[in-house]
Scaffold this motif. Structure first.
Motif, PDB file in Angstrom:
ATOM      1  N   GLY A 169     -45.638  -3.802 -29.728  1.00  0.00           N
ATOM      2  CA  GLY A 169     -44.289  -4.599 -29.443  1.00  0.00           C
ATOM      3  C   GLY A 169     -42.710  -4.009 -30.218  1.00  0.00           C
ATOM      4  O   GLY A 169     -42.645  -3.268 -30.460  1.00  0.00           O
ATOM      5  N   PRO A 170     -41.888  -5.306 -30.834  1.00  0.00           N
ATOM      6  CA  PRO A 170     -41.146  -4.788 -31.783  1.00  0.00           C
ATOM      7  C   PRO A 170     -41.162  -4.150 -32.447  1.00  0.00           C
ATOM      8  O   PRO A 170     -40.388  -3.240 -33.160  1.00  0.00           O
ATOM      9  N   GLU A 173     -40.962  -0.264 -31.385  1.00  0.00           N
ATOM     10  CA  GLU A 173     -39.674  -0.045 -30.930  1.00  0.00           C
ATOM     11  C   GLU A 173     -38.653   0.121 -32.099  1.00  0.00           C
ATOM     12  O   GLU A 173     -38.643   0.961 -32.334  1.00  0.00           O
ATOM     13  N   ALA A 174     -38.725  -0.207 -33.566  1.00  0.00           N
ATOM     14  CA  ALA A 174     -38.688   0.000 -34.812  1.00  0.00           C
ATOM     15  C   ALA A 174     -38.422   1.022 -35.135  1.00  0.00           C
ATOM     16  O   ALA A 174     -37.739   2.125 -36.061  1.00  0.00           O
TER      17      ALA A 174
END
Length: 347
Positions: A169-170, A173-174
């Motif tokens: 998830g996020p 991506e980070a």
């Protein structure tokens, strides 16, 4: 496999031993055969393998476990099979034959299913009824002592595997963005060094040493590394001499286990091999063989030829006890160029 460099658990009965096994392995086994090795009545090692599939030869599983236990300097062992008799009996019979073959006393051979156990060696219906002996692991003093000592037994091996699963998830991506920036930072570093430093790798080794030292200190203080910190150290560790420099400073301390678990989970797949192997090594040093095994499985699934993973995997499969590495970590002495053991106060 797990060594037992953990608080001792007083085992006085088959029920106590069955209650202890999940804490020796780190999880509750299922469809498994477990060998618990003893020396002078003290548990020194536990090894687990999957039961042989129905209709297949259990010999390879039995020979593997007997060979592992045989290297531990044990004088006796108890074999425990988890599952229905149709699957357990053939495997336990094969294990008993192999243990007899290497001259190891078999104290008992037990089958466990649905909170009952049966002994293959006891024929007295007074203490070993045909319907099995009921036990309650939650009522065992062994369970209470293990929990009090801070030991954990996860529900199953899948729960252990989940502890080293990559973040999604996020958070993923980070980390992807942070890794792109770390690669640019590495390019800047290498562009600023002399040709001699570039060839020798001193710049990357020095940067890795500094980043690792800072990461360990943060973890020791209970702080979490930023995405940039994780990405930077992960990129540096793709350089094998830098990885080996950090490896020499890795043991089974809590902060090392925590750091490499976090690095392995958060790092991008293409830079995850070194953190995964360092986690496996730290877990091995801490006597957490099952954690080491699941970390290596994930590394080898993506990097089947990664030499450090293959080396550590062989070390686990051979059942080498962590006590063999009493002189580790070994550091390079800058004054003499020789290697020395880490002393109190080293970082």
């Amino acid at each position: 496999m797990n060594s037992t460099d953990r608080p001792r658990l007083a085992v006085r009965s088959p029920a106590d031993l069955i209650a202890a096994v999940p804490y020796l392995l780190g999880f509750h086994p299922a469809d498994s055969v477990v060998l618990v090795a003893l020396r002078e009545k003290q548990i020194i090692f536990a090894a687990r393998a999957d039961l042989a599939p129905p209709g297949t030869d259990p010999g390879p599983v039995a020979r593997y476990l007997a060979a592992v236990i045989g290297r531990q300097g044990a004088d006796a062992a108890t074999a425990i099979g988890y599952g229905p008799a149709a699957r357990v009996t053939a495997t336990l019979d094969a294990v008993r034959r192999e243990l007899d073959g290497i001259g190891l006393a078999v104290l008992d051979a037990l089958r466990v299913e649905d909170d009952r156990y049966w002994s293959y060696l006891c024929v007295d219906p007074g203490c070993c009824p045909p319907e099995g002996t009921r036990y309650d692991p939650r009522a065992s003093q062994v369970t209470a002592a293990a929990v009090f000592a801070g030991q954990v037994a996860l529900p199953d091996r899948a729960a252990l595997t989940a502890q080293v699963a990559p973040v999604e998830g996020p958070a993923r991506e980070a980390m992807r963005e942070a890794t792109v920036q770390a690669r640019e930072r590495l390019g800047d570093l290498l562009g600023a060094v002399t040709p001699e430093e570039l060839i020798s790798g001193r710049a990357m080794i020095g940067a890795a040493r500094q980043a690792h030292r800072a990461a360990v200190e943060r973890t020791r203080r209970g702080e979490r590394s930023t995405d940039d910190d994780v990405a930077w150290l992960g990129v540096l560790l793709t350089f094998v001499p830098a990885r080996d420099e950090v490896w020499e400073r890795t043991d089974g301390a809590d902060e090392h286990l925590a750091l490499w678990t976090d690095m392995f989970r958060r790092g991008e797949p293409e830079v995850s091999a070194a953190p995964g192997c360092l986690l496996a090594f730290a877990a091995f040093r801490a006597g957490q063989g099952a954690l080491a095994a699941v970390a290596l499985e994930r590394v080898l699934a993506r990097n089947p030829d990664y030499s450090m993973a293959l080396l550590l995997d062989d070390l686990l499969r051979q059942g080498v006890p962590p006590s063999r590495l009493t002189d580790w970590p070994v550091l390079n002495d800058k004054r003499t160029g020789r290697r020395r053991r880490r002393r109190r106060g080293d970082r």
